[in-house]
Motif scaffolding. Structure first.
Motif, mmCIF file in Angstrom:
data_model
loop_
_atom_site.group_PDB
_atom_site.id
_atom_site.type_symbol
_atom_site.label_atom_id
_atom_site.label_comp_id
_atom_site.label_asym_id
_atom_site.label_seq_id
_atom_site.Cartn_x
_atom_site.Cartn_y
_atom_site.Cartn_z
ATOM 1 N N ARG A 125 0.817 -1.225 0.000
ATOM 2 C CA ARG A 125 0.000 0.000 0.000
ATOM 3 C C ARG A 125 0.845 1.266 0.000
ATOM 4 N NH1 ARG A 125 -4.646 -0.429 4.274
ATOM 5 N NH2 ARG A 125 -4.971 1.678 3.487
ATOM 6 N N PHE A 126 2.000 1.197 0.617
ATOM 7 C CA PHE A 126 2.890 2.362 0.619
ATOM 8 C C PHE A 126 4.322 1.922 0.320
ATOM 9 C CE2 PHE A 126 -0.667 3.548 3.306
ATOM 10 C CZ PHE A 126 -0.998 4.808 2.803
ATOM 11 N N LEU A 127 4.993 2.747 -0.473
ATOM 12 C CA LEU A 127 6.393 2.487 -0.821
ATOM 13 C C LEU A 127 7.187 3.761 -0.575
ATOM 14 C CD1 LEU A 127 8.799 1.099 -2.324
ATOM 15 C CD2 LEU A 127 7.738 1.815 -4.463
ATOM 16 N N VAL A 128 8.202 3.663 0.262
ATOM 17 C CA VAL A 128 9.077 4.813 0.535
ATOM 18 C C VAL A 128 10.358 4.650 -0.272
ATOM 19 C CG1 VAL A 128 10.329 6.107 2.310
ATOM 20 C CG2 VAL A 128 8.182 4.952 2.906
ATOM 21 N N ASN A 129 10.760 5.694 -0.992
ATOM 22 C CA ASN A 129 12.059 5.688 -1.690
ATOM 23 C C ASN A 129 13.089 6.409 -0.808
ATOM 24 O OD1 ASN A 129 10.575 6.406 -4.949
ATOM 25 N ND2 ASN A 129 11.099 4.425 -4.084
ATOM 26 N N THR A 130 14.193 5.727 -0.481
ATOM 27 C CA THR A 130 15.200 6.367 0.380
ATOM 28 C C THR A 130 16.029 7.410 -0.365
ATOM 29 O OG1 THR A 130 16.858 4.669 -0.061
ATOM 30 C CG2 THR A 130 15.426 4.338 1.870
ATOM 31 N N HIS A 131 16.094 7.329 -1.696
ATOM 32 C CA HIS A 131 16.750 8.337 -2.535
ATOM 33 C C HIS A 131 16.514 7.952 -3.992
ATOM 34 C CE1 HIS A 131 19.796 5.215 -2.057
ATOM 35 N NE2 HIS A 131 20.443 5.687 -3.098
ATOM 36 N N TRP A 132 17.035 8.752 -4.926
ATOM 37 C CA TRP A 132 16.594 8.607 -6.316
ATOM 38 C C TRP A 132 17.393 7.627 -7.167
ATOM 39 C CZ3 TRP A 132 18.334 10.922 -11.248
ATOM 40 C CH2 TRP A 132 19.655 11.374 -11.210
ATOM 41 N N HIS A 133 18.441 6.988 -6.618
ATOM 42 C CA HIS A 133 19.268 6.103 -7.445
ATOM 43 C C HIS A 133 18.479 4.911 -7.979
ATOM 44 C CE1 HIS A 133 23.155 7.793 -5.452
ATOM 45 N NE2 HIS A 133 22.798 8.499 -6.511
ATOM 46 N N LEU A 134 18.868 4.537 -9.213
ATOM 47 C CA LEU A 134 18.124 3.505 -9.961
ATOM 48 C C LEU A 134 18.060 2.141 -9.289
ATOM 49 C CD1 LEU A 134 19.025 3.744 -13.750
ATOM 50 C CD2 LEU A 134 16.822 4.101 -12.609
ATOM 51 N N ASP A 135 19.030 1.850 -8.435
ATOM 52 C CA ASP A 135 19.007 0.542 -7.771
ATOM 53 C C ASP A 135 18.129 0.563 -6.516
ATOM 54 O OD1 ASP A 135 20.964 2.255 -6.663
ATOM 55 O OD2 ASP A 135 21.999 0.576 -5.719
ATOM 56 N N HIS A 136 17.415 1.684 -6.333
ATOM 57 C CA HIS A 136 16.478 1.810 -5.202
ATOM 58 C C HIS A 136 15.059 2.157 -5.648
ATOM 59 C CE1 HIS A 136 19.631 1.770 -1.996
ATOM 60 N NE2 HIS A 136 20.362 2.109 -3.045
ATOM 61 N N VAL A 137 14.929 2.760 -6.848
ATOM 62 C CA VAL A 137 13.598 3.210 -7.311
ATOM 63 C C VAL A 137 13.182 2.561 -8.625
ATOM 64 C CG1 VAL A 137 13.957 5.455 -6.195
ATOM 65 C CG2 VAL A 137 14.414 5.224 -8.660
ATOM 66 N N GLY A 138 14.011 1.645 -9.147
ATOM 67 C CA GLY A 138 13.756 1.076 -10.477
ATOM 68 C C GLY A 138 12.408 0.393 -10.601
ATOM 69 N N GLY A 139 11.916 -0.180 -9.504
ATOM 70 C CA GLY A 139 10.649 -0.913 -9.563
ATOM 71 C C GLY A 139 9.426 -0.042 -9.323
ATOM 72 N N ASN A 140 9.618 1.264 -9.198
ATOM 73 C CA ASN A 140 8.497 2.145 -8.832
ATOM 74 C C ASN A 140 7.255 1.984 -9.707
ATOM 75 O OD1 ASN A 140 9.945 3.277 -6.726
ATOM 76 N ND2 ASN A 140 9.672 5.382 -7.394
ATOM 77 N N ALA A 141 7.443 2.016 -11.022
ATOM 78 C CA ALA A 141 6.286 1.975 -11.919
ATOM 79 C C ALA A 141 5.471 0.700 -11.674
ATOM 80 C CB ALA A 141 6.733 2.075 -13.373
ATOM 81 N N ALA A 142 6.178 -0.410 -11.499
ATOM 82 C CA ALA A 142 5.488 -1.688 -11.277
ATOM 83 C C ALA A 142 4.778 -1.700 -9.921
ATOM 84 C CB ALA A 142 6.480 -2.843 -11.361
ATOM 85 N N MET A 143 5.391 -1.135 -8.910
ATOM 86 C CA MET A 143 4.794 -1.151 -7.573
ATOM 87 C C MET A 143 3.629 -0.163 -7.470
ATOM 88 S SD MET A 143 6.724 -3.510 -6.577
ATOM 89 C CE MET A 143 5.717 -3.789 -5.146
ATOM 90 N N ALA A 144 3.644 0.863 -8.330
ATOM 91 C CA ALA A 144 2.607 1.902 -8.273
ATOM 92 C C ALA A 144 1.223 1.361 -8.620
ATOM 93 C CB ALA A 144 2.968 3.059 -9.210
ATOM 94 N N GLU A 145 1.168 0.131 -9.125
ATOM 95 C CA GLU A 145 -0.148 -0.476 -9.411
ATOM 96 C C GLU A 145 -0.999 -0.526 -8.144
ATOM 97 O OE1 GLU A 145 0.835 -4.257 -11.129
ATOM 98 O OE2 GLU A 145 1.852 -3.279 -12.819
ATOM 99 N N THR A 146 -0.357 -0.770 -6.999
ATOM 100 C CA THR A 146 -1.127 -0.801 -5.751
ATOM 101 C C THR A 146 -0.642 0.217 -4.716
ATOM 102 O OG1 THR A 146 0.337 -2.455 -4.732
ATOM 103 C CG2 THR A 146 -1.552 -3.294 -5.961
ATOM 104 N N ALA A 147 0.597 0.668 -4.852
ATOM 105 C CA ALA A 147 1.208 1.455 -3.780
ATOM 106 C C ALA A 147 1.214 2.951 -4.060
ATOM 107 C CB ALA A 147 2.644 0.981 -3.554
#
Ligand SMILES: [Zn+2]
Length: 295
Positions: free
Chosen positions: A82-104
């Motif tokens: 339901r919620f996803l926190v990004n600790t910073h903008w580097h690709l090895d931490h936020v790369g899955g954002n689009a996929a997770m945004a389906e629910t989060a």
């Protein structure tokens, strides 16, 4: 000498550039404490708090790993993220954002959204980052902190002063007594400090000084990279960084050049940190560049 750290940088390039063969990556789940798990695959460590109300997740590694990460999450809980926190903008931490945004709903410090939206460069890796697609962007941003009230466990995301980047967040799982440090803590060796994304080595030490008193001494610590750590490990890490900055500062003030410090191997006492992808020579250059920046 110079060649060897350049070679090391190139070895780490494929991962950051997403040219790595992700088909071979396996996601390993470790129960940390209470309702909190750590997932490791390739890239930054993922934190997971799972319970009745759903999942709160911290970071999501590289985009191609999203299906495997979702499969690993499903083994922990059938509930949605339901919620996803990004600790910073580097690709090895936020790369899955689009996929997770389906629910989060994705949360981050406002500079994370700004940098993802604009794209940018990581000159240290000779890497150009394209602007993120809109659905990958955080939709909730904060300047200081925010608390997610789920599963009876307040999860507090706290922005720390510019250290690894200028958009860093550490996350406290308050009831399970776990903290996710993002890349303010590299448990693999010399840290990568992204001066080109507003980071600072001295700032990182300041950030750790702000966070450390807020962590219970018996808490479990999830670093951005590397295995599970203790608060004592985090203190040791902070003190080493402090020693290194003082060492480089003294040497530069005595009139030596960065090249001389590298040749003299002034970080030899810290050579065990060469096990990470950032080597001593590169870190000397980063610290020197940080010391030359006005604070
Ligand atoms: Zn990072």
């Amino acid at each position: 000498m110079k060649r060897s750290w350049l070679a090391a940088l190139f070895l780490s390039l494929p991962a950051l550039a997403q040219q790595q063969d992700f088909s071979k990556v396996e996601i390993k789940a470790t129960h940390v404490a209470g309702s909190v798990w750590m997932l490791q695959g390739s890239g930054g460590n993922i934190g997971v708090s799972a319970g009745e109300d759903g999942i709160v997740m911290v970071d999501d590694q590289f985009a191609p790993l999203a299906p495997k990460i979702k499969a690993a999450l499903a083994k922990i809980s059938q509930k949605p993220v339901r919620f996803l926190v990004n600790t910073h903008w580097h690709l090895d931490h936020v790369g899955g954002n689009a996929a997770m945004a389906e629910t989060a709903a994705i949360l981050a410090h406002e500079n994370v959204r700004k940098r993802m939206q604009a794209g940018g460069e990581l000159p240290a890796f000779k890497l150009k980052i394209d602007p993120a697609e809109p659905r990958a962007l955080p939709i909730l941003t904060y300047q200081r902190d925010v608390t997610i009230w789920l599963n009876g466990e307040p999860v507090r995301a706290l922005h720390t002063p510019p250290g690894h980047t200028d958009g860093d967040t550490v996350v406290f799982f308050t009831k399970s007594n776990v903290v996710h440090m993002g890349d303010d803590f590299f448990a693999t060796g010399f840290p990568f400090v992204d001066l080109d994304s507003g980071g600072s080595v001295r700032g990182l030490i300041g950030a750790l000084d702000e966070v450390l008193p807020q962590i219970p001494p018996d808490a479990k610590v999830i670093p951005g990279h590397g295995g599970l750590q203790t608060v004592a490990d985090l203190k040791k890490y902070r003190n080493r960084l402090d020693e290194i900055v003082a060492l480089v500062d003294r040497a530069l003030k005595s009139g030596k050049t960065v090249e001389q410090l590298q040749k003299e191997k002034i970080l030899a006492p810290y050579e065990d940190w060469n096990a990470g992808f950032v080597k001593a020579d590169q870190f000397i250059a980063t610290v020197a560049r940080d010391l030359q920046q006005k604070k």
